[in-house]
Write an enzyme that holds these catalytic residues in place. Structure first.
Site, PDB file in Angstrom:
ATOM      1  N   TYR A   1      -6.655 -45.198  38.760  1.00 13.43           N
ATOM      2  CA  TYR A   1      -5.313 -44.637  38.975  1.00 13.43           C
ATOM      3  C   TYR A   1      -4.342 -45.762  39.356  1.00 13.43           C
ATOM      4  O   TYR A   1      -3.244 -45.867  38.790  1.00 13.43           O
ATOM      5  CB  TYR A   1      -5.341 -43.557  40.067  1.00 13.43           C
TER       6      TYR A   1
ATOM      7  N   SER B   1       4.106 -46.296  42.728  1.00 11.99           N
ATOM      8  CA  SER B   1       3.405 -45.823  43.914  1.00 11.99           C
ATOM      9  C   SER B   1       3.177 -47.041  44.790  1.00 11.99           C
ATOM     10  O   SER B   1       3.285 -48.183  44.319  1.00 11.99           O
ATOM     11  CB  SER B   1       2.052 -45.233  43.504  1.00 11.99           C
TER      12      SER B   1
HETATM   13  N1  LIG Z   1       2.331 -37.254  46.063  1.00 10.64           N
HETATM   14  C1  LIG Z   1       2.028 -38.505  46.344  1.00 10.64           C
HETATM   15  O1  LIG Z   1       1.439 -38.797  47.409  1.00 10.64           O
HETATM   16  C2  LIG Z   1       2.415 -39.621  45.385  1.00 10.64           C
HETATM   17  C3  LIG Z   1       2.334 -40.938  45.871  1.00 10.64           C
HETATM   18  C4  LIG Z   1       2.685 -41.986  45.038  1.00 10.64           C
HETATM   19  C5  LIG Z   1       3.120 -41.723  43.744  1.00 10.64           C
HETATM   20  N2  LIG Z   1       3.181 -40.443  43.287  1.00 10.64           N
HETATM   21  C6  LIG Z   1       3.641 -40.242  41.894  1.00 10.64           C
HETATM   22  O2  LIG Z   1       4.744 -39.359  41.891  1.00 10.64           O
HETATM   23  C7  LIG Z   1       4.781 -38.640  40.660  1.00 10.64           C
HETATM   24  C8  LIG Z   1       4.930 -37.151  40.931  1.00 10.64           C
HETATM   25  O3  LIG Z   1       3.799 -36.688  41.636  1.00 10.64           O
HETATM   26  P1  LIG Z   1       3.838 -35.432  42.628  1.00 10.64           P
HETATM   27  O4  LIG Z   1       3.306 -35.890  43.919  1.00 10.64           O
HETATM   28  O5  LIG Z   1       5.128 -34.751  42.574  1.00 10.64           O
HETATM   29  O6  LIG Z   1       2.669 -34.553  41.936  1.00 10.64           O
HETATM   30  P2  LIG Z   1       2.628 -33.026  41.433  1.00 10.64           P
HETATM   31  O7  LIG Z   1       3.225 -32.120  42.427  1.00 10.64           O
HETATM   32  O8  LIG Z   1       1.226 -32.813  41.004  1.00 10.64           O
HETATM   33  O9  LIG Z   1       3.586 -33.061  40.140  1.00 10.64           O
HETATM   34  C9  LIG Z   1       3.212 -33.724  38.977  1.00 10.64           C
HETATM   35  C10 LIG Z   1       4.122 -33.315  37.823  1.00 10.64           C
HETATM   36  O10 LIG Z   1       3.672 -34.006  36.632  1.00 10.64           O
HETATM   37  C11 LIG Z   1       3.574 -33.069  35.586  1.00 10.64           C
HETATM   38  N3  LIG Z   1       2.529 -33.413  34.629  1.00 10.64           N
HETATM   39  C12 LIG Z   1       1.231 -33.704  34.891  1.00 10.64           C
HETATM   40  N4  LIG Z   1       0.546 -33.808  33.713  1.00 10.64           N
HETATM   41  C13 LIG Z   1       1.442 -33.589  32.728  1.00 10.64           C
HETATM   42  C14 LIG Z   1       1.344 -33.527  31.312  1.00 10.64           C
HETATM   43  N5  LIG Z   1       0.179 -33.689  30.678  1.00 10.64           N
HETATM   44  N6  LIG Z   1       2.457 -33.264  30.591  1.00 10.64           N
HETATM   45  C15 LIG Z   1       3.644 -33.046  31.212  1.00 10.64           C
HETATM   46  N7  LIG Z   1       3.797 -33.085  32.551  1.00 10.64           N
HETATM   47  C16 LIG Z   1       2.697 -33.341  33.290  1.00 10.64           C
HETATM   48  C17 LIG Z   1       3.239 -31.740  36.250  1.00 10.64           C
HETATM   49  O11 LIG Z   1       3.690 -30.666  35.425  1.00 10.64           O
HETATM   50  P3  LIG Z   1       2.748 -29.625  34.612  1.00 10.64           P
HETATM   51  O12 LIG Z   1       1.438 -29.555  35.328  1.00 10.64           O
HETATM   52  O13 LIG Z   1       3.524 -28.340  34.645  1.00 10.64           O
HETATM   53  O14 LIG Z   1       2.656 -30.197  33.252  1.00 10.64           O
HETATM   54  C18 LIG Z   1       4.071 -31.827  37.526  1.00 10.64           C
HETATM   55  O15 LIG Z   1       5.366 -31.345  37.276  1.00 10.64           O
HETATM   56  C19 LIG Z   1       3.508 -39.022  39.902  1.00 10.64           C
HETATM   57  O16 LIG Z   1       3.810 -40.020  38.948  1.00 10.64           O
HETATM   58  C20 LIG Z   1       2.609 -39.598  40.984  1.00 10.64           C
HETATM   59  O17 LIG Z   1       1.697 -40.529  40.467  1.00 10.64           O
HETATM   60  C21 LIG Z   1       2.850 -39.384  44.080  1.00 10.64           C
END
Ligand SMILES: NC(=O)c1ccc[n+]([C@@H]2O[C@H](COP(=O)([O-])OP(=O)(O)OC[C@H]3O[C@@H](n4cnc5c(N)ncnc54)[C@H](OP(=O)(O)O)[C@@H]3O)[C@@H](O)[C@H]2O)c1
Length: 285
Positions: free
Chosen positions: A150, A137
């Protein structure tokens, strides 16, 4: 690198960046193991896109992670592309963070990422090729106040990624970090839910900090266009298909600005800049 029905594994493929990445890799001809807890979402994705293999795993549960790693180890065709994407956030000043919640966060964002990577590396070494993509991130390089725990998980991901990149290069394995800025997914909603009611449990002295920072950060989003997960999915596919991927990619709202500010300032200057930008510099409680 051509796809030729290589196996890719994307964690967190039920939503957001992971879902977009899994779909795009499958469209490129990869067999994509799409892993997450919400099986119905994964099955829906498999109905929509050819080449998706849904697989349930709870990355917060170490025993389930071990079962998942056993499954990875027993695959006929080893995983050639691993996208360590699953993750979430919790917020709060350090004093407001519940330690068990921080432990769970580290389990998902850091320990399970390590463990799943360990499970995939032997197969990649045998093939003398492979790509590991780790979702860091912008906050893998700078830590916003009131959200430091985080950020610390993403600092950990950066450290693991930097060392691994050099360790496995002799085996022909490439390791890439992705640093998204803000991306419109379920990430915020999940973060709110996992944080719980901060205002109820915080010491009233902190309320001024939350208010000032909320107002300053809120200003950044006025008239902002926050991109969706396809932006990062496309970057990941570009890295995977590239002969020579870069060590790090970034994209998304404010990613360039924040990362440049961090890279261009010394620690002292950056700390001041961060305090000013997040509305805390002139605050006295
Ligand atoms: N969106 C942003 O602004 C942003 C910015 C920087 C970095 N990121 C990073 O990008 C990545 C993806 O985030 P996103 O934005 O796509 O968020 P999201 O839409 O909330 O997706 C998160 C994914 O992680 C899975 N997950 C969470 N807890 C889990 C568990 N206990 N076991 C298995 N799977 C789990 C969820 O699946 P289930 O709930 O079905 O298990 C979901 O598929 C993350 O690592 C996040 O830190 C996001």
């Amino acid at each position: 690198m051509g796809a030729e029905k290589q196996v890719a594994l994307v964690t967190g493929a039920s939503s957001g960046i992971g879902r977009a990445t899994a779909a795009k890799l499958a469209e490129q001809g990869f067999q994509v193991i799409a892993a997450a807890r919400r099986m119905e979402r994964l099955e829906q994705l498999a109905r929509e896109v050819k080449g998706i293999i849904p697989r349930q795993v709870d990355l917060a549960d170490p025993e389930d992670v071990e079962n998942f790693c056993r499954y990875i180890g027993e695959l006929d065709d080893p995983v050639g592309v691993l996208v360590n994407n699953a993750g979430y956030s919790i917020r709060g000043a350090l004093e407001d963070v519940i330690i068990d919640a921080a432990r769970r966060l580290y389990q998902v964002n850091v320990f399970s990422l390590m463990r799943v990577t360990q499970a995939c590396l032997p197969g990649m070494r045998k093939m003398r090729k492979g790509t590991v993509v780790n979702l860091s991130s912008v906050v893998g390089k700078l830590a916003f106040p009131l959200s430091g725990v985080y950020a610390s998980t993403k600092y950990a991901v950066e450290g693991i990624t930097d060392a691994l990149r050099v360790e496995v290069r002799p085996f022909g394995i490439r390791v890439v970090a992705i640093r998204p800025g803000f991306i419109a997914t379920e990430f915020n909603e999940v973060g709110n839910e996992m944080t719980g009611n901060l205002m109820e449990r915080t010491d009233p002295e902190y309320q001024a900090l939350y208010a000032a920072s909320g107002a300053a950060v809120g200003k950044l989003f006025v008239d902002a266009t926050v991109p969706g997960p396809d932006l990062i999915g496309d970057i990941i596919v570009e890295a995977v298909l590239s002969e020579n991927p870069k060590a790090v990619y970034w994209g998304g709202f404010m990613s360039e600005e924040w990362l440049q500010a961090r890279a261009g300032k010394n620690d002292e200057e950056f700390s001041r800049y961060l305090a000013e930008t997040t509305g805390l510099h002139d605050l006295k409680v």
